[in-house]
Motif scaffolding. Sequence first.
Motif, PDB file in Angstrom:
ATOM      1  N   ASN A 122      39.268  27.283  10.076  1.00 20.21           N
ATOM      2  CA  ASN A 122      39.126  25.838  10.274  1.00 20.21           C
ATOM      3  C   ASN A 122      39.704  25.059   9.099  1.00 20.21           C
ATOM      4  OD1 ASN A 122      37.795  25.995  12.783  1.00 20.21           O
ATOM      5  ND2 ASN A 122      35.834  26.352  11.793  1.00 20.21           N
ATOM      6  N   TYR A 123      39.441  25.540   7.905  1.00 16.60           N
ATOM      7  CA  TYR A 123      39.905  24.833   6.707  1.00 16.60           C
ATOM      8  C   TYR A 123      41.432  24.827   6.613  1.00 16.60           C
ATOM      9  CZ  TYR A 123      40.621  23.725   1.784  1.00 16.60           C
ATOM     10  OH  TYR A 123      41.045  23.151   0.616  1.00 16.60           O
ATOM     11  N   LEU A 124      42.062  25.974   6.855  1.00 17.26           N
ATOM     12  CA  LEU A 124      43.514  26.078   6.711  1.00 17.26           C
ATOM     13  C   LEU A 124      44.252  25.202   7.716  1.00 17.26           C
ATOM     14  CD1 LEU A 124      43.968  29.912   6.085  1.00 17.26           C
ATOM     15  CD2 LEU A 124      44.241  28.062   4.427  1.00 17.26           C
ATOM     16  N   VAL A 125      43.756  25.178   8.951  1.00 21.11           N
ATOM     17  CA  VAL A 125      44.446  24.409   9.985  1.00 21.11           C
ATOM     18  C   VAL A 125      44.367  22.912   9.690  1.00 21.11           C
ATOM     19  CG1 VAL A 125      44.420  23.778  12.419  1.00 21.11           C
ATOM     20  CG2 VAL A 125      44.160  26.161  11.757  1.00 21.11           C
ATOM     21  N   VAL A 126      43.193  22.437   9.303  1.00 21.71           N
ATOM     22  CA  VAL A 126      43.058  21.017   8.971  1.00 21.71           C
ATOM     23  C   VAL A 126      43.891  20.679   7.736  1.00 21.71           C
ATOM     24  CG1 VAL A 126      41.438  19.219   8.283  1.00 21.71           C
ATOM     25  CG2 VAL A 126      40.780  20.874  10.029  1.00 21.71           C
ATOM     26  N   LYS A 127      43.915  21.584   6.782  1.00 22.96           N
ATOM     27  CA  LYS A 127      44.681  21.361   5.557  1.00 22.96           C
ATOM     28  C   LYS A 127      46.176  21.281   5.833  1.00 22.96           C
ATOM     29  CE  LYS A 127      44.187  21.030   1.027  1.00 22.96           C
ATOM     30  NZ  LYS A 127      43.329  19.978   0.413  1.00 22.96           N
ATOM     31  N   ALA A 128      46.637  22.012   6.850  1.00 28.89           N
ATOM     32  CA  ALA A 128      48.072  22.052   7.150  1.00 28.89           C
ATOM     33  C   ALA A 128      48.619  20.689   7.546  1.00 28.89           C
ATOM     34  CB  ALA A 128      48.340  23.065   8.263  1.00 28.89           C
ATOM     35  N   TYR A 129      47.778  19.834   8.126  1.00 28.83           N
ATOM     36  CA  TYR A 129      48.243  18.511   8.541  1.00 28.83           C
ATOM     37  C   TYR A 129      48.705  17.666   7.357  1.00 28.83           C
ATOM     38  CZ  TYR A 129      46.611  18.993  13.354  1.00 28.83           C
ATOM     39  OH  TYR A 129      46.453  19.394  14.651  1.00 28.83           O
ATOM     40  N   GLN A 130      48.260  17.994   6.162  1.00 33.45           N
ATOM     41  CA  GLN A 130      48.654  17.220   4.987  1.00 33.45           C
ATOM     42  C   GLN A 130      50.073  17.541   4.523  1.00 33.45           C
ATOM     43  OE1 GLN A 130      45.757  17.645   1.857  1.00 33.45           O
ATOM     44  NE2 GLN A 130      44.012  17.487   3.250  1.00 33.45           N
ATOM     45  N   ASN A 152      55.424  18.897   2.338  1.00 28.68           N
ATOM     46  CA  ASN A 152      55.831  20.261   1.983  1.00 28.68           C
ATOM     47  C   ASN A 152      55.789  21.122   3.244  1.00 28.68           C
ATOM     48  OD1 ASN A 152      56.285  22.787   0.868  1.00 28.68           O
ATOM     49  ND2 ASN A 152      55.007  22.401  -0.924  1.00 28.68           N
ATOM     50  N   PRO A 153      56.818  21.006   4.109  1.00 27.82           N
ATOM     51  CA  PRO A 153      56.782  21.694   5.408  1.00 27.82           C
ATOM     52  C   PRO A 153      56.593  23.203   5.304  1.00 27.82           C
ATOM     53  CG  PRO A 153      58.565  20.093   5.344  1.00 27.82           C
ATOM     54  CD  PRO A 153      58.032  20.188   3.952  1.00 27.82           C
ATOM     55  N   LEU A 154      57.230  23.840   4.328  1.00 28.07           N
ATOM     56  CA  LEU A 154      57.111  25.295   4.214  1.00 28.07           C
ATOM     57  C   LEU A 154      55.669  25.706   3.923  1.00 28.07           C
ATOM     58  CD1 LEU A 154      58.422  28.065   4.166  1.00 28.07           C
ATOM     59  CD2 LEU A 154      58.944  27.708   1.733  1.00 28.07           C
ATOM     60  N   LYS A 155      55.036  24.999   3.004  1.00 26.73           N
ATOM     61  CA  LYS A 155      53.640  25.292   2.685  1.00 26.73           C
ATOM     62  C   LYS A 155      52.748  25.044   3.895  1.00 26.73           C
ATOM     63  CE  LYS A 155      49.951  24.117  -0.586  1.00 26.73           C
ATOM     64  NZ  LYS A 155      49.589  23.293  -1.772  1.00 26.73           N
ATOM     65  N   GLY A 156      53.008  23.941   4.598  1.00 26.21           N
ATOM     66  CA  GLY A 156      52.217  23.642   5.786  1.00 26.21           C
ATOM     67  C   GLY A 156      52.387  24.684   6.872  1.00 26.21           C
ATOM     68  N   ASP A 157      53.629  25.135   7.075  1.00 28.55           N
ATOM     69  CA  ASP A 157      53.876  26.158   8.093  1.00 28.55           C
ATOM     70  C   ASP A 157      53.164  27.463   7.750  1.00 28.55           C
ATOM     71  OD1 ASP A 157      55.388  24.350   9.444  1.00 28.55           O
ATOM     72  OD2 ASP A 157      57.329  25.152   8.806  1.00 28.55           O
ATOM     73  N   MET A 158      53.153  27.817   6.466  1.00 34.71           N
ATOM     74  CA  MET A 158      52.452  29.032   6.053  1.00 34.71           C
ATOM     75  C   MET A 158      50.947  28.910   6.298  1.00 34.71           C
ATOM     76  SD  MET A 158      54.707  31.211   5.111  1.00 34.71           S
ATOM     77  CE  MET A 158      55.719  30.485   6.429  1.00 34.71           C
ATOM     78  N   LEU A 159      50.415  27.711   6.067  1.00 36.96           N
ATOM     79  CA  LEU A 159      48.996  27.487   6.341  1.00 36.96           C
ATOM     80  C   LEU A 159      48.700  27.613   7.835  1.00 36.96           C
ATOM     81  CD1 LEU A 159      48.209  24.463   3.975  1.00 36.96           C
ATOM     82  CD2 LEU A 159      47.468  26.829   3.695  1.00 36.96           C
ATOM     83  N   VAL A 160      49.612  27.097   8.660  1.00 37.87           N
ATOM     84  CA  VAL A 160      49.434  27.188  10.111  1.00 37.87           C
ATOM     85  C   VAL A 160      49.441  28.644  10.561  1.00 37.87           C
ATOM     86  CG1 VAL A 160      50.486  26.672  12.336  1.00 37.87           C
ATOM     87  CG2 VAL A 160      50.386  24.914  10.580  1.00 37.87           C
ATOM     88  N   ILE A 161      50.405  29.409  10.073  1.00 40.49           N
ATOM     89  CA  ILE A 161      50.499  30.818  10.459  1.00 40.49           C
ATOM     90  C   ILE A 161      49.260  31.587  10.005  1.00 40.49           C
ATOM     91  CG2 ILE A 161      51.781  32.958  10.061  1.00 40.49           C
ATOM     92  CD1 ILE A 161      54.326  31.256   9.898  1.00 40.49           C
ATOM     93  N   ALA A 162      48.828  31.326   8.768  1.00 38.53           N
ATOM     94  CA  ALA A 162      47.632  32.004   8.265  1.00 38.53           C
ATOM     95  C   ALA A 162      46.398  31.606   9.075  1.00 38.53           C
ATOM     96  CB  ALA A 162      47.430  31.668   6.792  1.00 38.53           C
ATOM     97  N   GLY A 163      46.285  30.323   9.374  1.00 39.79           N
ATOM     98  CA  GLY A 163      45.147  29.864  10.160  1.00 39.79           C
ATOM     99  C   GLY A 163      45.134  30.440  11.558  1.00 39.79           C
ATOM    100  N   SER A 164      46.305  30.544  12.177  1.00 37.87           N
ATOM    101  CA  SER A 164      46.373  31.091  13.531  1.00 37.87           C
ATOM    102  C   SER A 164      45.984  32.561  13.559  1.00 37.87           C
ATOM    103  CB  SER A 164      47.781  30.907  14.102  1.00 37.87           C
ATOM    104  OG  SER A 164      48.716  31.692  13.391  1.00 37.87           O
TER     105      SER A 164
END
Length: 354
Positions: free
Chosen positions: A87-95, A158-170
């Motif tokens: 939950n934390y990673l996915v919400v964080k990715a929006y930033q 920071n799209p790359l960081k956000g994408d990594m957060l999305v992948i990790a969260g998924s």
Amino acid sequence: MNCDGLWSKKNLIGLGLGQFVSLLITSTGFSSSELSRRGINAPTSQSLLNYLLLAFFYGGFLVYRRKPLRMNWYYYLLLSFIDVEANYLVVKAYQYTSLTSVMLLDCWSIPSVIFLTWLFLKTKYRYRKFAGVAICVAGLVLVVFSDVHASDRGGGSNPLKGDMLVIAGSMLYAISNVSEEFLVKKGDRIELMAMLGLFGAVVSACQIGIFEGNELRSIHWTAGAVIPFVGFALAMFLFYSTVPIILKISGSTMLNLSLLTSDMWAVLIRIFAYHEKVDWMYFIAFGAVAVGLVVYSGGDKIEDENTNQLEEVDKARDEEAAVDSFVAGSAAGNTSLSTEDELHLPLNLVVKER
């Protein structure tokens, strides 16, 4: 196509509950958006109230029953940690990344769940299931193209960081869903919810103390802030309470496919509640996801019946082969049966021979 298996009670309940939790997820998204609009950025704190509700509600039933845990407590602790961090990673990715990139989260979770259920739960998927998944994913891809076509895509800081957060969260969502499916089928739903709430609250409280203490102290708690905060928690409580039922009926893959429609429900709310215009591709995507869900959920009963029929045919063939062998042996003068021969013949033939 025989529609009896498609419109069975089990499949209809699975589809209905799937759309119910999809609407709940949509409501949590709008609650989070409202909190973000007011400058409140405390994703773990939002989840804490949900875990507390789970702990008190289901924990009360667990204490009342006074039965020992069916599963070891550390399984629930590990699951709770994974769930909180997902939950934390996915919400964080929006930033950091765009809305379009985060929407790919659902798409990435589905193959992850299929792989994990095949690897650990030994779930077998037929071609019909893969076809349903492909149609649903195609619908999601249309949503992505729609965002690009409508110029809704923002680059993010920071799209790359956000994408990594999305992948990790998924991936964590996939692990959480599959773990819950295992625990609810091997253990008990009440126990799962109570322990998930208890350990989830503990993990969330520790994380809040480390990362969100200053944020909470700076919040001005007005009605406009409290209502979406409480609404988010209630929606998540209902979501968590319904998910184990879906997992037991239809499995984690069906759950993740159902959640794809949350984006579509969000579009409808934008149209009718906020009177916003959306791209026409959304409607095609919604139809594709709906068809994919029906294709995925249908056919279970038919396939089970076909499997049983094949087993009966194989059994009949084995009996015929045994009879032929017995007749051939009798023609050669072997009219008496040994004990070993009897073991390979159907019981009615052995009795008849004697």
